[in-house]
Design a protein around this motif. Structure first.
Motif, PDB file in Angstrom:
ATOM      1  N   TYR A   6      44.874  36.963  25.184  1.00 24.06           N
ATOM      2  CA  TYR A   6      46.292  36.577  25.159  1.00 24.06           C
ATOM      3  C   TYR A   6      47.113  37.586  25.964  1.00 24.06           C
ATOM      4  O   TYR A   6      47.565  37.276  27.051  1.00 24.06           O
ATOM      5  CB  TYR A   6      46.822  36.449  23.728  1.00 24.06           C
ATOM      6  CG  TYR A   6      48.227  35.887  23.677  1.00 24.06           C
ATOM      7  CD1 TYR A   6      48.547  34.705  24.328  1.00 24.06           C
ATOM      8  CD2 TYR A   6      49.252  36.549  22.976  1.00 24.06           C
ATOM      9  CE1 TYR A   6      49.851  34.180  24.289  1.00 24.06           C
ATOM     10  CE2 TYR A   6      50.542  36.027  22.935  1.00 24.06           C
ATOM     11  CZ  TYR A   6      50.825  34.846  23.590  1.00 24.06           C
ATOM     12  OH  TYR A   6      52.093  34.335  23.551  1.00 24.06           O
ATOM     13  N   PHE A  37      52.360  28.014  38.600  1.00 24.16           N
ATOM     14  CA  PHE A  37      52.429  26.912  37.641  1.00 24.16           C
ATOM     15  C   PHE A  37      53.880  26.525  37.348  1.00 24.16           C
ATOM     16  O   PHE A  37      54.252  25.350  37.418  1.00 24.16           O
ATOM     17  CB  PHE A  37      51.705  27.320  36.353  1.00 24.16           C
ATOM     18  CG  PHE A  37      51.810  26.305  35.257  1.00 24.16           C
ATOM     19  CD1 PHE A  37      51.013  25.176  35.258  1.00 24.16           C
ATOM     20  CD2 PHE A  37      52.719  26.476  34.214  1.00 24.16           C
ATOM     21  CE1 PHE A  37      51.118  24.229  34.243  1.00 24.16           C
ATOM     22  CE2 PHE A  37      52.821  25.539  33.194  1.00 24.16           C
ATOM     23  CZ  PHE A  37      52.022  24.409  33.215  1.00 24.16           C
ATOM     24  N   ASP A 116      51.456  28.564  21.314  1.00 24.49           N
ATOM     25  CA  ASP A 116      51.167  27.503  22.280  1.00 24.49           C
ATOM     26  C   ASP A 116      49.975  26.669  21.790  1.00 24.49           C
ATOM     27  O   ASP A 116      48.833  27.122  21.803  1.00 24.49           O
ATOM     28  CB  ASP A 116      50.870  28.131  23.646  1.00 24.49           C
ATOM     29  CG  ASP A 116      50.888  27.121  24.774  1.00 24.49           C
ATOM     30  OD1 ASP A 116      50.605  25.940  24.504  1.00 24.49           O
ATOM     31  OD2 ASP A 116      51.189  27.499  25.921  1.00 24.49           O
TER      32      ASP A 116
END
Ligand SMILES: Nc1nc(O)c(N)c(N[C@@H]2O[C@H](COP(=O)(O)O)[C@@H](O)[C@H]2O)n1
Length: 151
Positions: A6, A37, A116
């Protein structure tokens, strides 16, 4: 054993889209996969270049998630392909992190994000872990096509 990542500061922090591993795509340089992105949410608008130029992936994510900027209408259809393209290019471009990815063998890779549930596994592990799945796919593609790497 499952590999969790992470924070960019962790052992497998280079798997995070926030890790400082830039690459070239579409003729320009992107500082992180997160920059690429987030910018693609606004492809062919000035927001795209604006996001490309921000200093940190955190800033890129903040701008990309700000719904004052209108999201491209096909985003849900294209976002996985865009993520896959960026992650592949990142690992094709950097030998050091490519070795770390290949060194994970056949282990499961999981983005251990507590918030998420799409790209990560979420707080309770029920998330889709799409980023982890893409990393495992990229690992396979690189293994099968060692000639397609930049040295
Ligand atoms: N560090 C971090 N903070 C969050 O709030 C996150 N959602 C994630 N996950 C990463 O976020 C990116 C996708 O975000 P959006 O689809 O734009 O919300 C992607 O890079 C995930 O890995 N990370």
């Amino acid at each position: 054993m499952t590999i969790y990542f992470y924070s960019t500061r962790d052992r497998y922090g280079c798997f995070s889209n926030f890790s400082p591993h830039g690459f070239e795509l579409e003729g320009v340089y992107w500082s992180t996969t997160e920059h690429y992105f987030q910018a693609q949410k606004f492809a062919e608008t000035p927001h795209c270049e604006q996001i490309r130029q921000v200093k940190t992936p955190k800033d890129a994510a903040k701008m990309g998630r700000d719904r004052k900027r209108p999201l491209r209408p096909d985003w849900e259809q294209v976002k996985e392909e865009i993520m896959g393209k960026a992650v592949l290019k990142k690992f094709q471009s950097h030998a050091d992190i490519r070795e770390i990815l290949l060194g994970t063998g056949e282990e499961e890779i999981v983005e251990n994000s507590p918030i998420d549930y799409y790209w990560g596994c979420g707080a309770d592990g029920s998330g889709k872990n799409r980023l982890g799945v893409i990393l495992m796919e990229v690992r396979q593609v690189i293994r099968a096509n060692p000639e397609n790497i930049q040295t």
